[in-house]
Design a protein around this motif. Structure first.
Motif, mmCIF file in Angstrom:
data_model
loop_
_atom_site.group_PDB
_atom_site.id
_atom_site.type_symbol
_atom_site.label_atom_id
_atom_site.label_comp_id
_atom_site.label_asym_id
_atom_site.label_seq_id
_atom_site.Cartn_x
_atom_site.Cartn_y
_atom_site.Cartn_z
ATOM 1 N N GLY A 1 0.791 -1.222 0.000
ATOM 2 C CA GLY A 1 0.000 0.000 0.000
ATOM 3 C C GLY A 1 0.823 1.272 0.000
ATOM 4 O O GLY A 1 0.471 2.252 -0.671
ATOM 5 N N SER B 1 -15.294 4.937 4.594
ATOM 6 C CA SER B 1 -14.642 5.515 5.767
ATOM 7 C C SER B 1 -15.649 6.247 6.637
ATOM 8 O O SER B 1 -16.274 7.208 6.192
ATOM 9 N N LEU C 1 -11.613 -5.365 -2.035
ATOM 10 C CA LEU C 1 -10.784 -4.170 -1.840
ATOM 11 C C LEU C 1 -10.858 -3.248 -3.052
ATOM 12 O O LEU C 1 -10.933 -2.018 -2.915
ATOM 13 N N SER D 1 -9.196 4.906 13.789
ATOM 14 C CA SER D 1 -7.856 4.567 13.306
ATOM 15 C C SER D 1 -6.956 5.799 13.240
ATOM 16 O O SER D 1 -5.803 5.762 13.684
ATOM 17 N N ASN E 1 -5.074 -3.247 2.151
ATOM 18 C CA ASN E 1 -6.053 -2.156 2.241
ATOM 19 C C ASN E 1 -6.646 -1.853 0.869
ATOM 20 O O ASN E 1 -6.211 -2.387 -0.147
ATOM 21 N N ASP E 2 -7.647 -0.950 0.865
ATOM 22 C CA ASP E 2 -8.387 -0.664 -0.368
ATOM 23 C C ASP E 2 -7.721 0.377 -1.256
ATOM 24 O O ASP E 2 -8.325 0.854 -2.220
ATOM 25 N N HIS F 1 -3.341 -0.566 9.661
ATOM 26 C CA HIS F 1 -4.566 0.166 9.334
ATOM 27 C C HIS F 1 -5.779 -0.764 9.308
ATOM 28 O O HIS F 1 -6.821 -0.463 9.900
ATOM 29 N N GLY F 2 -5.641 -1.905 8.644
ATOM 30 C CA GLY F 2 -6.763 -2.826 8.535
ATOM 31 C C GLY F 2 -7.199 -3.373 9.881
ATOM 32 O O GLY F 2 -8.391 -3.555 10.141
ATOM 33 N N ASP G 1 -10.166 -4.215 6.653
ATOM 34 C CA ASP G 1 -10.466 -3.006 5.885
ATOM 35 C C ASP G 1 -11.733 -3.169 5.059
ATOM 36 O O ASP G 1 -12.507 -2.227 4.897
ATOM 37 N N GLY H 1 -6.318 -6.761 5.353
ATOM 38 C CA GLY H 1 -7.250 -6.429 4.278
ATOM 39 C C GLY H 1 -8.667 -6.868 4.592
ATOM 40 O O GLY H 1 -9.640 -6.202 4.212
ATOM 41 N N HIS I 1 -12.732 4.680 10.657
ATOM 42 C CA HIS I 1 -11.492 5.327 10.246
ATOM 43 C C HIS I 1 -11.131 6.494 11.158
ATOM 44 O O HIS I 1 -9.950 6.799 11.352
#
Length: 356
Positions: A96, A244, A227, A251, A122-123, A264-265, A170, A167, A248
């Motif tokens: 990412g 989001s 994703l 996060s 992640n996306d 993050h995920g 996410d 992932g 998020h």
């Protein structure tokens, strides 16, 4: 009667399978993007170098650029390098951070960009945003979506399982993000895009209903497509809203107040579960909790090395990270009218609900 439609930007090619990267040179030539293979290949740490060697025979005029991505400074430096080259397109190979760095630099100089993802963390694979560290924060910047997206399962399989599991978190949190958007539409009149909602929510539903694991090709394909669809839902909506929400915000708050606790995920997966609990949606809460538990993803603050007091602090600050957003956190007055004592009680109730 006139036919009313809308145009939606999307990659020309999405290729998710084993051996996908071997088609890159043919795609660029057939699509008249770079018939002679005059491209810049941006390689990040990890498996990027190996993939660059694999595709080099079909891109004989390619120039290899090495980056340690993830920051605005690295993206600006890459942009300077691209400005001094004569290339038709940019290929970002890696995870990412490398992909986001490449997307930002390519957009800055108006170059088509191709994503070759080596992880499913992640996306950002196909999204119109690039998240880059800058000045102690991690803001997101608007960028062009990739011209093409390649996910080669051979390389995903070779990467750390923790990235693939991230992932899952996410994608799963899109259930919560969409619910937050719908809440805002009801309470504030914020416009909502049904197509974007369908794309984001269906990506999460596919994982909720898939019985497989990250060792199965079928599951990895579902995760990769989820994703990608979640990323494209943002392009459809013209905002990160479908992907989001409060998840998020939590996060972002964690990265500011308690950096270094989970990917993050992992963070948004836990954040999405907490926000779903706050909405009182028991059915969704149980669904999401089971999926996170089955894949060994964090569900409790302690799973990310945070105490209850730490998480209360994170949740209280979360709405300040996106002051323009209206989510369940803002709806309940978290960080505003809600007392810290009340918030701590909610966190304790959440922990009790997660534990068997």
């Amino acid at each position: 009667m006139p036919l009313l439609t809308r145009s939606v930007q999307a990659p020309l090619t999405i290729d998710v399978r084993r051996g996908a990267v071997a088609s890159l040179g043919k795609l660029l030539a057939d699509g008249r993007v770079s018939a002679n293979g005059e491209v810049a290949i941006v390689v990040g740490p990890g498996q990027g170098e190996k993939i660059a060697e694999l595709i080099a025979p079909t891109l004989k005029n390619a120039q290899i650029l090495h980056v340690t991505g993830g920051t605005l400074e690295s993206a600006l430096e890459l942009g300077t390098q691209l400005r001094n080259l004569s290339v038709d397109a940019v290929v970002g190979i890696g995870g990412g951070k490398t992909v986001d760095t490449t997307k930002y630099a390519a957009t800055r100089y108006g170059l088509p960009m191709v994503t070759v993802a080596t992880s499913l963390a992640n996306d950002g694979i196909a999204s119109p945003t690039a998240t880059l560290d800058h000045d102690g924060a991690r803001p997101s910047y608007g960028v062009h979506i990739p011209l093409a997206v390649f996910v080669d399962l051979d390389f995903v399989e070779s990467g750390p399982d923790s990235q693939t599991k991230a992932g899952i978190g996410d994608v799963l949190c899109k259930i919560s993000a969409v619910a937050d958007w719908e809440l805002s539409a009801r309470e504030t009149g914020e416009p909502i895009d049904g197509l974007a909602v369908a794309m984001a929510r269906s990506s999460a539903e596919a994982l909720i209903n898939h019985p497989g694991s990250i060792t199965d090709d079928g599951y990895l394909i579902t995760l990769a497509e989820g994703l990608i669809m979640a990323g494209l839902s943002m392009a459809v909506a013209g905002t990160s809203r479908p992907a989001s929400g409060g998840c998020h915000e939590i996060s972002h708050s964690m990265n500011i107040l308690k950096p270094g606790h989970g990917s993050h995920g992992e963070q948004v997966g836990l954040g999405g579960l907490f926000c779903t609990f706050l909405r009182g949606d028991q059915s969704r809460f149980q669904q999401m909790s089971r999926v996170l538990a089955r894949h060994g993803l964090p569900r409790l603050p302690a799973d990310l090395g945070l105490s209850l007091d730490d998480f209360v602090e994170v949740a209280e600050f979360a709405p300040k990270t996106r002051p323009e957003r209206y989510t369940i956190l803002e709806h309940l007055g978290v960080g505003a009218t809600m007392s810290r004592a009340k918030l701590r009680t909610l966190v304790e109730d959440y922990v009790d609900a997660v534990r068997p």
